[in-house]
Scaffold this motif. Sequence first.
Motif, PDB file in Angstrom:
ATOM      1  N   GLU B  18     109.498  16.076 -51.937  1.00 18.82           N
ATOM      2  CA  GLU B  18     110.752  15.667 -52.629  1.00 18.82           C
ATOM      3  C   GLU B  18     111.869  16.138 -52.173  1.00 18.82           C
ATOM      4  O   GLU B  18     112.970  15.409 -51.983  1.00 18.82           O
ATOM      5  CB  GLU B  18     110.453  15.973 -54.288  1.00 18.82           C
ATOM      6  CG  GLU B  18     111.747  15.126 -55.046  1.00 18.82           C
ATOM      7  CD  GLU B  18     111.608  15.561 -56.571  1.00 18.82           C
ATOM      8  OE1 GLU B  18     110.887  16.338 -56.826  1.00 18.82           O
ATOM      9  OE2 GLU B  18     112.512  15.030 -57.285  1.00 18.82           O
ATOM     10  N   GLU B  23     111.891  11.630 -52.873  1.00 16.69           N
ATOM     11  CA  GLU B  23     111.205  10.911 -53.827  1.00 16.69           C
ATOM     12  C   GLU B  23     110.112  11.870 -54.285  1.00 16.69           C
ATOM     13  O   GLU B  23     109.438  12.585 -53.627  1.00 16.69           O
ATOM     14  CB  GLU B  23     110.329   9.834 -52.844  1.00 16.69           C
ATOM     15  CG  GLU B  23     111.184   8.766 -52.302  1.00 16.69           C
ATOM     16  CD  GLU B  23     110.283   7.695 -51.625  1.00 16.69           C
ATOM     17  OE1 GLU B  23     109.090   7.676 -51.495  1.00 16.69           O
ATOM     18  OE2 GLU B  23     110.609   7.227 -50.577  1.00 16.69           O
ATOM     19  N   ALA B 140     103.886   8.326 -53.236  1.00 12.49           N
ATOM     20  CA  ALA B 140     105.506   8.312 -53.459  1.00 12.49           C
ATOM     21  C   ALA B 140     105.841   6.762 -53.275  1.00 12.49           C
ATOM     22  O   ALA B 140     105.102   5.952 -52.953  1.00 12.49           O
ATOM     23  CB  ALA B 140     106.074   9.198 -52.548  1.00 12.49           C
ATOM     24  N   LYS B 141     106.952   6.674 -53.824  1.00 10.66           N
ATOM     25  CA  LYS B 141     107.488   5.147 -53.501  1.00 10.66           C
ATOM     26  C   LYS B 141     107.179   4.755 -52.093  1.00 10.66           C
ATOM     27  O   LYS B 141     106.770   3.518 -52.015  1.00 10.66           O
ATOM     28  CB  LYS B 141     109.148   5.408 -53.898  1.00 10.66           C
ATOM     29  CG  LYS B 141     109.726   3.812 -53.995  1.00 10.66           C
ATOM     30  CD  LYS B 141     111.237   4.105 -54.402  1.00 10.66           C
ATOM     31  CE  LYS B 141     112.020   2.706 -54.256  1.00 10.66           C
ATOM     32  NZ  LYS B 141     113.226   3.046 -54.057  1.00 10.66           N
TER      33      LYS B 141
END
Lengths: 124, 159
Positions: B18, B23, B140-141
């Motif tokens: 992150e 993210e 994650a995205k």
Amino acid sequence: MKILIVDDSSFARSQIRKVLLKGGWAENALVEAENGLLALKLLESETFDLLLLDWNMPELSGMELVSKLRTMDAFRKLPVIMITSESDKLLILEAFKAGVTDHVGKPVDEKILLDKIRKIFPGS
Amino acid sequence: MQAKLVEVFTRATARVFEAYFGEKPEHGSPTPLPKDASLEFDFSGLVGVAGEVRGLVVLSFQREEISRLLLAISNAPPASLDKSIRDFLGEFANVITGNTKKELGETISAFSLPRILEGRPHQPRWPAQEAEILQIPFAAKSARFALTLALKSADGVSP
């Protein structure tokens, strides 16, 4: 104010560079070296105001470089901020004993790094 | 102890990812892998751990996904994308392992410089000791990746 960023990872150097550029430093005030030996050569040929130094590197580690610099008159007082993933308190204590001025953990937090630089150079 | 090890490494992995990419990744449950497991990924960064806790920590990505992530945070396209991936993975694995020392303290006395494996699939040299191999999937995205732990503590308990 000229800063030498020393880290064997180009990703880590780019992260630190990004923070410093956001903090207002110009591109040409930032110089990079990928290990302690190259850093030593640069320090002997150019003038820097601050050294941002990784700890675990091949060739010459951060600890070895700081210990060496502190024996050299020209660099005895050069501010050095150690930037490392090591969160071991004993190791950080060892780094301060070797002569680092301050310590910042990885991943680098923008505010913490800029605050620590401004603490060493108020008004920077 | 075993659950704590998995928790600490999982938390550190999410936190570091992150911090780099902005993210927050979600993670799945740890899945045991066979002793001769190969990893179905294009790249892995490996760090060896020594001390009361010892073994191997592996972070794995697919080339396309990690490339996309790295390009998204780069100021300029790198001269060699594969070189940038190797460099990033070494740093990522190193920072995650280093961050766990805050919580695990002296149970980890040292960790190795990172190594990179590439080509799908690839097989790390898993520790010969009877450490269990657990894989924790992350999503994650922009990318899916995996943390694989082959760790054993001195009291004989695997993570």
